[in-house]
Design an enzyme around this catalytic site. Structure first.
Site, short mmCIF file in Angstrom:
data_model
loop_
_atom_site.label_atom_id
_atom_site.label_comp_id
_atom_site.label_asym_id
_atom_site.label_seq_id
_atom_site.Cartn_x
_atom_site.Cartn_y
_atom_site.Cartn_z
N THR A 13 0.83 -1.22 0.00
CA THR A 13 0.00 0.00 0.00
C THR A 13 0.87 1.27 0.00
OG1 THR A 13 -1.67 -1.21 1.24
CG2 THR A 13 -1.86 1.19 1.26
N ARG A 49 4.06 -8.72 -9.20
CA ARG A 49 3.28 -7.50 -8.96
C ARG A 49 4.22 -6.28 -8.90
NH1 ARG A 49 0.71 -7.31 -3.37
NH2 ARG A 49 2.85 -6.68 -2.99
N VAL A 132 3.88 8.16 12.37
CA VAL A 132 2.84 8.71 13.26
C VAL A 132 1.91 9.59 12.45
CG1 VAL A 132 2.37 10.07 15.33
CG2 VAL A 132 4.46 8.70 15.20
N GLY A 187 -7.31 -0.12 2.86
CA GLY A 187 -5.86 -0.09 3.11
C GLY A 187 -5.47 0.68 4.37
N GLU A 190 -3.92 -2.30 9.78
CA GLU A 190 -2.63 -3.01 9.82
C GLU A 190 -2.81 -4.42 9.29
OE1 GLU A 190 0.38 -1.53 10.79
OE2 GLU A 190 -1.01 0.11 10.56
N LYS A 205 2.31 4.75 18.27
CA LYS A 205 2.48 6.15 17.82
C LYS A 205 2.62 7.10 19.01
CE LYS A 205 -0.18 5.09 13.67
NZ LYS A 205 -1.55 4.99 13.15
P1 NDP Z 1 1.51 -3.89 2.88
O1 NDP Z 1 1.23 -5.19 3.49
O2 NDP Z 1 0.51 -3.30 1.95
O3 NDP Z 1 2.91 -3.92 2.13
C1 NDP Z 1 4.01 -4.64 2.61
C2 NDP Z 1 4.75 -5.19 1.41
O4 NDP Z 1 5.96 -5.78 1.84
C3 NDP Z 1 3.94 -6.25 0.66
O5 NDP Z 1 3.99 -5.99 -0.72
C4 NDP Z 1 4.69 -7.54 1.03
O6 NDP Z 1 4.63 -8.52 0.02
C5 NDP Z 1 6.09 -7.03 1.17
N1 NDP Z 1 6.94 -7.93 1.96
C6 NDP Z 1 6.63 -8.69 3.03
N2 NDP Z 1 7.70 -9.35 3.49
C7 NDP Z 1 8.72 -9.01 2.69
C8 NDP Z 1 10.10 -9.39 2.61
N3 NDP Z 1 10.62 -10.24 3.49
N4 NDP Z 1 10.86 -8.85 1.64
C9 NDP Z 1 10.34 -7.98 0.74
N5 NDP Z 1 9.04 -7.60 0.74
C10 NDP Z 1 8.25 -8.10 1.70
O7 NDP Z 1 1.78 -2.86 4.08
P2 NDP Z 1 1.58 -1.29 4.11
O8 NDP Z 1 2.14 -0.67 2.91
O9 NDP Z 1 0.19 -0.98 4.50
O10 NDP Z 1 2.47 -0.91 5.39
C11 NDP Z 1 3.88 -0.84 5.31
C12 NDP Z 1 4.38 -0.16 6.60
O11 NDP Z 1 3.84 1.15 6.67
C13 NDP Z 1 3.96 -0.86 7.89
O12 NDP Z 1 4.99 -0.72 8.82
C14 NDP Z 1 2.73 -0.05 8.32
O13 NDP Z 1 2.51 -0.10 9.71
C15 NDP Z 1 3.16 1.33 7.90
N6 NDP Z 1 2.07 2.27 7.67
C16 NDP Z 1 1.03 1.93 6.88
C17 NDP Z 1 0.03 2.85 6.61
C18 NDP Z 1 -1.12 2.54 5.74
O14 NDP Z 1 -1.97 3.40 5.55
N7 NDP Z 1 -1.20 1.35 5.15
C19 NDP Z 1 0.10 4.20 7.18
C20 NDP Z 1 1.26 4.46 7.99
C21 NDP Z 1 2.20 3.51 8.22
P3 NDP Z 1 3.40 -9.58 0.05
O15 NDP Z 1 2.16 -8.77 -0.10
O16 NDP Z 1 3.70 -10.47 -1.09
O17 NDP Z 1 3.48 -10.26 1.40
N1 HSE Z 2 -3.52 1.07 10.67
C1 HSE Z 2 -3.15 2.44 10.80
C2 HSE Z 2 -4.40 3.29 11.01
C3 HSE Z 2 -2.41 2.89 9.57
O1 HSE Z 2 -5.50 2.78 10.85
O2 HSE Z 2 -4.27 4.44 11.38
C4 HSE Z 2 -1.74 4.21 9.77
O3 HSE Z 2 -0.69 4.13 10.66
#
Ligand code: NDP
Ligand code: HSE
Length: 436
Positions: A13, A49, A132, A187, A190, A205
């Site tokens: 995401t 992907r 955060v 999205g 978590e 946070k």
């Molecule tokens: P996602 O699950 O959407 O993305 C994580 C990606 O990492 C996936 O594409 C996954 O692949 C890949 N992945 C997993 N394990 C590995 C590995 N060992 N090596 C390489 N790639 C790997 O997560 P988000 O983007 O939502 O979140 C990412 C971070 O951002 C987290 O720490 C989250 O807490 C933080 N965050 C998220 C927010 C949000 O709105 N989503 C907002 C703020 C912070 P696969 O799908 O194939 O497992």
């Molecule tokens: N899961 C978190 C939320 C993503 O809902 O706020 C942003 O950190």
């Protein structure tokens, strides 16, 4: 100047949002940063992907170690999440002399001290604006914009998923599970949504903000954490009748005895701006001694809002990469040798106000018994609501709002109230903050 080379770990995401925004706004970002910022390598488990998303514009690998070990890479963006492999990769990147950008609040709230120490020793930056409140530049505000202030308290709606759930349940009468699924689809949630609904994500946070605000090490294990799963629709309704909204708040407060660090559902006066923050939006209210109250509002989650914060960190690092490490902004706002060890207070020592709801027998003397117990514990009542019992019903609800008292006083008073033969079941207790 030659472009700065970035390796992206995880193109889910936030990772895909980061890739797209950086590409879309490349020219404008370069004018700000002073040199081009290029993602030249992406690691993701799903390489098919990842290749589709990056359209052949950079190297795609499945093994993230190839990125952190690549001498060509200047900055590593960690967007995998969790504390396992993500911690390993961040530590390796630092050891290899790379700057790190991460949105991983779970990692920083639990292992931040070790990570910042390693980065300090190696002279590299670890930036985490996205960790955060997503797109809201709250880290920058606390660390730099408010640097003149002695911060007194912070109260934030810092989890979009739970705020979305509470808003949809109140406005549309939707069920908890239905709204949670929608938050996951959008999205916001978590990978493990219990982190959202049980308050853990908000506590991660709040822990990070408390460290920056007060110059403390990160201490997630000392945070008091309560989510929204036990919250009942009845309490949301009664709170409204008394002029309050219930929000999941992350609170960090300086007191003469120590620091309060807590996350729990909280009644807030409905007229406060922050009480009107709805949906997945986040807001953080900061009280500084010089500036007074300032409020930061915006999208706390989602692909591009979070990417906005990740890229802001990339630009900051790009601008400062050549600066003497001693002259950079410290990771936790205070110089590492000027951190303090003010204790985090146990919840029993926290002082706040309370909403109490109890089911009682509708007979004379019940209210007098309850108020006597509260008075004996020096707890004064601020407002009260007594419902008429429903037709044919011999029990009714009493709702009370108290003035401030210590948590241990209310806990012991509630035990005595629950022991009354006229009180049915448990007393519901929700904390209340005036935030004035
Ligand atoms: P996602 O699950 O959407 O993305 C994580 C990606 O990492 C996936 O594409 C996954 O692949 C890949 N992945 C997993 N394990 C590995 C590995 N060992 N090596 C390489 N790639 C790997 O997560 P988000 O983007 O939502 O979140 C990412 C971070 O951002 C987290 O720490 C989250 O807490 C933080 N965050 C998220 C927010 C949000 O709105 N989503 C907002 C703020 C912070 P696969 O799908 O194939 O497992
Ligand atoms: N899961 C978190 C939320 C993503 O809902 O706020 C942003 O950190």
């Amino acid at each position: 100047m030659k472009p700065i080379k970035v390796g992206l770990l995880g193109i889910g995401t936030v990772g895909s949002g980061t890739f797209n925004v950086l590409k879309r706004n490349q020219e404008e970002i370069t004018r700000r940063a002073g040199r081009r910022i290029e993602i030249t390598m992406v690691a993701d488990l799903n390489t098919a992907r990842a290749k589709e998303l990056t359209n052949g514009e950079c190297e795609v690998v499945s093994d993230a170690n190839m990125v952190v070990n690549n001498p060509e890479i200047d900055i590593v963006i960690e967007l995998i999440g969790g504390y396992g492999i993500a911690k390993d990769l961040v530590m390796k990147a630092i050891a290899n002399g790379k700057h790190v950008v991460t949105a991983n609040k779970a990692l920083l709230a639990t292992h931040g001290n070790e990570i910042f120490k390693a980065a300090q020793d190696k002279g590299v930056m670890v930036a985490f604006e996205a960790a955060v409140a997503g797109g809201i530049p709250i880290i920058k505000a606390l660390r730099e914009g408010l640097t003149a202030n002695r911060i007194q308290w912070i109260a934030g709606i810092i989890n979009g998923t739970t705020n979305f759930i509470l808003s949809e349940m109140r406005d549309k009468g939707l069920d908890f599970d239905v709204v949670l699924k929608e938050a996951q689809r959008l999205g916001y949630a978590e990978a493990d949504p219990t982190f959202d609904i049980e308050g853990v994500d908000a506590a991660h946070k709040a822990t990070i903000m408390s460290a920056i605000a007060f110059g403390l090490p990160v201490q997630f294990d000392k945070a008091h954490v309560e989510g929204i799963t036990k919250l009942q629709a009845t309490d949301i309704r009664y709170a409204e009748q008394l002029g309050y909204r219930i929000k999941l708040l992350g609170i960090a407060r300086r007191t003469p005895n120590g620091i309060e660090l807590r996350v729990h559902p909280t009644l807030i006066p409905a007229k406060r701006l922050i009480a009107n923050v709805e949906g997945a939006m986040n807001a953080v209210l900061v009280q500084g001694d010089a500036v007074g109250a300032t409020l930061y509002y915006g999208k706390g989650a989602g692909s591009e809002p979070t990417a906005s914060a990740v890229i802001a960190d990339l630009v900051d690092i790009t601008r400062l990469a050549t600066a003497d490490p001693e002259h950079r902004v410290p990771h936790l706002a205070f110089q590492p040798d000027a951190m303090v060890d003010t204790p985090i207070l146990p919840m029993s020592e926290v002082t706040t106000s309370y909403y109490l709801r109890m089911r009682v027998a509708d007979q004379p003397g019940v209210l007098a018994d309850v108020t006597r117990i509260l008075a004996d514990s020096s707890i004064s009542i601020d407002a009260m609501l007594q419902k008429e019992p429903d037709e044919g019903e011999t029990r009714t609800d009493i709702i009370m709002l108290t003035h401030q008292t210590q948590e241990k006083n209310i806990v012991s008073a509630i035990a005595k109230i629950e022991a009354l033969s006229t009180v049915v079941g448990e007393v519901t207790k929700i904390r209340l903050e005036q935030l004035s």
